[in-house]
Design an enzyme around this catalytic site. Structure first.
Site, short mmCIF file in Angstrom:
data_model
loop_
_atom_site.label_atom_id
_atom_site.label_comp_id
_atom_site.label_asym_id
_atom_site.label_seq_id
_atom_site.Cartn_x
_atom_site.Cartn_y
_atom_site.Cartn_z
N HIS A 180 7.32 -26.79 11.63
CA HIS A 180 8.26 -26.35 11.27
C HIS A 180 8.84 -28.19 12.24
CE1 HIS A 180 8.89 -23.00 10.17
NE2 HIS A 180 8.89 -22.31 11.10
N LYS B 264 16.12 -25.70 4.62
CA LYS B 264 17.34 -25.66 5.41
C LYS B 264 18.60 -26.88 5.32
CE LYS B 264 15.91 -23.66 9.41
NZ LYS B 264 16.68 -22.36 9.84
N ARG C 253 0.97 -0.72 -0.14
CA ARG C 253 -0.10 0.11 -0.11
C ARG C 253 1.02 1.58 0.24
NH1 ARG C 253 -4.84 -0.93 3.61
NH2 ARG C 253 -4.25 1.15 4.91
N ASP D 242 3.13 -21.96 16.15
CA ASP D 242 4.11 -21.03 16.08
C ASP D 242 5.45 -22.24 15.15
OD1 ASP D 242 5.71 -18.81 15.34
OD2 ASP D 242 7.10 -18.90 16.91
N GLU E 257 16.18 -21.95 21.20
CA GLU E 257 16.42 -20.62 20.57
C GLU E 257 16.55 -20.23 21.97
OE1 GLU E 257 13.61 -19.01 16.69
OE2 GLU E 257 12.52 -19.91 18.11
N ASP F 77 7.38 -23.76 4.32
CA ASP F 77 7.69 -23.94 5.69
C ASP F 77 9.23 -23.88 5.69
OD1 ASP F 77 9.40 -24.93 7.99
OD2 ASP F 77 7.31 -26.29 8.24
N HIS F 78 10.03 -22.40 5.96
CA HIS F 78 11.38 -22.57 5.21
C HIS F 78 12.30 -23.82 6.30
CE1 HIS F 78 11.83 -20.60 9.68
NE2 HIS F 78 12.77 -20.44 9.31
C1 BG6 Z 1 9.56 -18.57 12.55
C2 BG6 Z 1 8.39 -19.11 13.87
O1 BG6 Z 1 9.05 -19.54 12.09
O2 BG6 Z 1 10.61 -19.59 12.62
C3 BG6 Z 1 9.69 -18.13 14.85
O3 BG6 Z 1 7.82 -17.89 14.08
C4 BG6 Z 1 11.19 -18.49 14.54
O4 BG6 Z 1 9.58 -17.47 15.82
C5 BG6 Z 1 11.96 -18.80 13.57
O5 BG6 Z 1 12.18 -17.52 16.01
C6 BG6 Z 1 12.91 -20.06 13.63
O6 BG6 Z 1 13.83 -20.12 12.80
P1 BG6 Z 1 15.03 -20.24 12.36
O7 BG6 Z 1 15.26 -20.13 11.23
O8 BG6 Z 1 15.99 -19.38 12.59
O9 BG6 Z 1 15.12 -21.54 13.09
#
Ligand code: BG6
Length: 483
Positions: free
Chosen positions: A240, A182, A51, A235, A216, A177-178
C-alpha cells in the site's frame, strides 16, 4: 442528481473463497452497491464457490446476512436486494480435487465476460488455475483476480507469478492492491497530471520532503497469528505505501493507460535506494487499560514482528535527488488517518521582516475525510500591519462536490468493475510486485540477521519516540494527522 454510472457488460464472476471473510465483508456488499447504483446489470451473475456444502438458497441467505452485517442497515434495506440475490448462485468445489468443477463449468455462460476471483490462500492459486483450464472454464479472454499477500519475499512472489503465468497471460491477471481503488489515490493522478501548476514545482528544487502516513487505531486482534508472520513491512509498506509513493513520485505517463502508468511506477520502485538500519524505526504496541499488547494478541511472547514502522528513503533519479520520503504506518495509533504531505521548501528570501511565512504544504487526505488541502500564506485580514497567517485552501470532497461526493464507491467496488471493464491501470503488474520485494527483502533480512527488536510504544500514541527522533535528526517533524 443525474447519475453518471455507466453499466458494465453482463458478466459471470466466480468467487473462490466465496464464503470467506473478504467476500462477505467487501466483495459481496460492494457488488450489491454497484447493483443498486445501476452499474451491475441484472443479467450478470456472481457464483460463490468454496469447499463448504451450500445450496443456492443457503448462499443467498449468507450474502443477505453479510450485507446487513458489513454493509449496514441502510444498504440491507434497499428495495433491490431480492433482485440482486436472484443474480447469485453457488457451487461447492474442491480446489485440490474434482468435486464441483464439471458442474461449475456447465453453469458459467462462456460467451459473457468471465472473471474468477481467487479469494483464497496463495498456496491454492496453482490448483485453481490449473482446474479452470482443465475444465474449459477459462480461455484467453478470461480474467483472474488475486489478492495480497502476493508472496512474502521475492522468491515466493516469483514462484506465484510463474504459477499463474503457466495458465494465464499477464493481461488476464488483476493483482489487487485496494489502496489503488481509493478515490483520493486516483485523484492524486488527476491533481498532478490534470493541472498545469504542479508539474514545474514537482521536484527537489521546490519540494523539501514528502511524508506518507497510514495510521490505524485497530489492533491486530484475531489476525494476530497471520500478522505475526507478516508485520507492518509486509502487510502495509511493501504494497500500500509503496503504491502511494509510486503515484506521488512517478514521471507523467504518456497516456492514462495500464502499461503506460505501470511502466512509470516500476521505474520509481527500481530507483528506490536501499534503506540503512538507522533510517528505520520499528515498534510494537504495549498493553494498556486492560487491552492486550501486540505480543499477547500475536500469542508470541518473544515476537520480534513490528506493528509500527517509520522510515526514510530516497529515490535516485533526476527529479528526486536529495528529497527524503518519510513513510510511517502502524496499528493502535492515536487516530485513523492517512495522509500524503508534500512539504515545499522555505522561500529563498522573505521580504516580511518580523514575519517569516510558513512553508506551503500540499496535503492529500486518503481517509477518513477524503480531500486535498494546500496550506498557503496570506495576510491576516484587518488593520495592524502586514501580519501573515497560514490558511488551508480546502478541497474536502464532501464539501467541494456536495451530494455527488457521497456516491464515491468503495475501493473494492471500483476495482471489481474495472476487472469487468478489462482495465488494468489500477492493478499491480507482476514485475512491479517483484521489484517491490527486491527493495523490501534486504531490509527484512537485515532485521533477522541483527535480531532487531521493535521498540515498545503506547497504544493511542503515534509510535515509539524514536520515530520522532528520526525526523528531528533531519530538523523536521511529522505532521499531525487528523482523523
Ligand atoms: C490491509 C491490511 O491490506 O489493509 C490490514 O492487511 C489493514 O492490516 C488494511 O488494516 C487497511 O486498509 P484500509 O482500507 O482500512 O486503510
Amino acid at each position: 442528481m443525474v447519475s453518471r454510472v455507466i453499466p458494465v457488460e453482463p458478466f459471470e464472476l466466480v468467487i473462490f473463497g466465496g464464503t470467506g471473510d473478504l467476500a462477505r465483508r467487501k466483495v459481496l456488499p460492494g457488488l450489491f452497491r454497484r447493483f443498486c447504483a445501476g452499474q451491475m446489470p441484472k443479467d450478470a451473475r456472481v457464483i460463490g464457490s468454496a469447499r463448504t456444502e451450500l445450496d443456492r438458497n443457503g448462499f443467498r441467505k449468507m450474502v443477505a446476512d453479510s450485507i446487513k452485517e458489513f454493509g449496514g442497515k441502510e444498504l440491507a434495506s434497499q428495495a433491490e436486494l431480492p433482485e440482486f440475490l436472484e443474480c447469485l448462485d453457488y457451487v461447492a468445489t474442491d480446489a485440490r480435487g474434482d468435486k464441483g468443477w464439471a458442474e461449475l463449468s456447465a453453469m458459467v455462460r462462456k460467451e459473457l465476460v468471465n472473471a474468477f476471483y481467487f479469494s483464497v490462500a496463495p498456496s491454492l492459486f496453482g490448483d485453481i488455475a490449473e482446474r479452470l483450464k482443465r475444465h474449459d472454464l477459462a480461455d484467453d479472454t478470461s480474467r483472474i483476480v488475486v489478492e495480497k499477500p502476493f508472496g512474502r519475499d521475492l522468491a515466493s512472489a516469483e514462484e506465484l507469478n510463474a504459477t499463474l503465468a503457466k495458465h494465464f497471460k499477464e493481461k488476464q491477471i488483476y493483482r489487487i492492491d485496494h489502496y489503488l481503488g481509493k478515490e483520493t489515490v486516483q485523484n492524486l493522478m488527476a491533481l498532478r497530471f490534470g493541472n498545469v501548476m504542479f508539474e514545474p514545482l514537482w521536484n527537489g528544487k521546490y519540494i523539501d520532503h514528502i511524508q506518507i502516513t497510514v495510521a490505524e487505531t485497530v489492533a491486530v486482534g484475531s489476525r494476530g497469528a497471520y500478522y505475526d508472520k507478516s508485520g507492518a513491512m509486509r502487510d502495509m509498506v511493501q504494497n500500500h505505501l509503496m503504491q502511494l509513493l509510486c503515484l506521488i513520485a512517478m514521471e507523467p505517463p504518456a497516456q492514462f493507460a495500464p502499461d503506460a502508468v505501470r511502466d512509470e511506477k516500476l521505474k520509481v520502485i527500481r530507483a528506490l535506494q536501499p534503506v540503512q538500519p538507522h533510517e528505520i524505526v520499528r515498534g510494537q504496541y504495549e498493553a494498556k487499560d486492560g487491552q492486550p499488547g501486540y505480543r499477547e494478541e500475536a500469542e508470541n511472547p518473544r515476537s520480534f514482528t513490528e506493528s509500527f514502522i517509520a522510515m526514510k528513503t530516497h529515490i535516485s533519479n533526476f527529479r528526486w535527488a536529495g528529497v527524503p520520503f518519510y513513510l510511517r504506518t502502524g496499528k493502535r495509533m492515536a487516530t485513523r488517518a492517512s495522509e500524503i504531505a508534500v512539504v515545499f521548501k522555505a522561500l529563498p528570501h522573505s521580504i516580511f521582516e518580523d514575519n517569516e511565512p510558513d512553508r506551503n504544504v500540499l496535503s492529500i487526505q486518503l481517509q477518513p475525510n477524503e480531500g486535498i488541502t494546500m496550506d498557503m500564506t496570506i495576510k491576516e485580514p484587518g488593520p495592524g500591519g502586514m501580519r501573515l497567517v497560514n490558511v488551508p485552501l480546502d478541497m474536502t470532497f464532501a464539501e467541494a462536490l456536495g451530494p455527488d461526493a457521497e456516491e464515491v464507491p468503495d475501493a473494492y467496488e471500483r476495482l471489481i468493475m474495472d476487472v469487468i471493464r478489462g482495465n488494468q491501470t489500477l492493478f499491480m503488474r507482476g514485475d512491479e510486485v517483484e521489484a517491490a520485494w527486491t527493495w523490501t527483502d534486504p531490509i527484512i533480512e537485515g532485521w533477522t540477521a541483527r535480531n532487531d527488536v521493535p521498540k515498545p510504544y503506547e497504544p493511542g500514541s503515534m509510535g515509539p519516540l524514536d520515530a520522532h527522533a528520526l525526523m528531528r535528526r533531519d530538523d523536521r517533524n511529522w505532521r499531525e494527522v487528523k482523523g
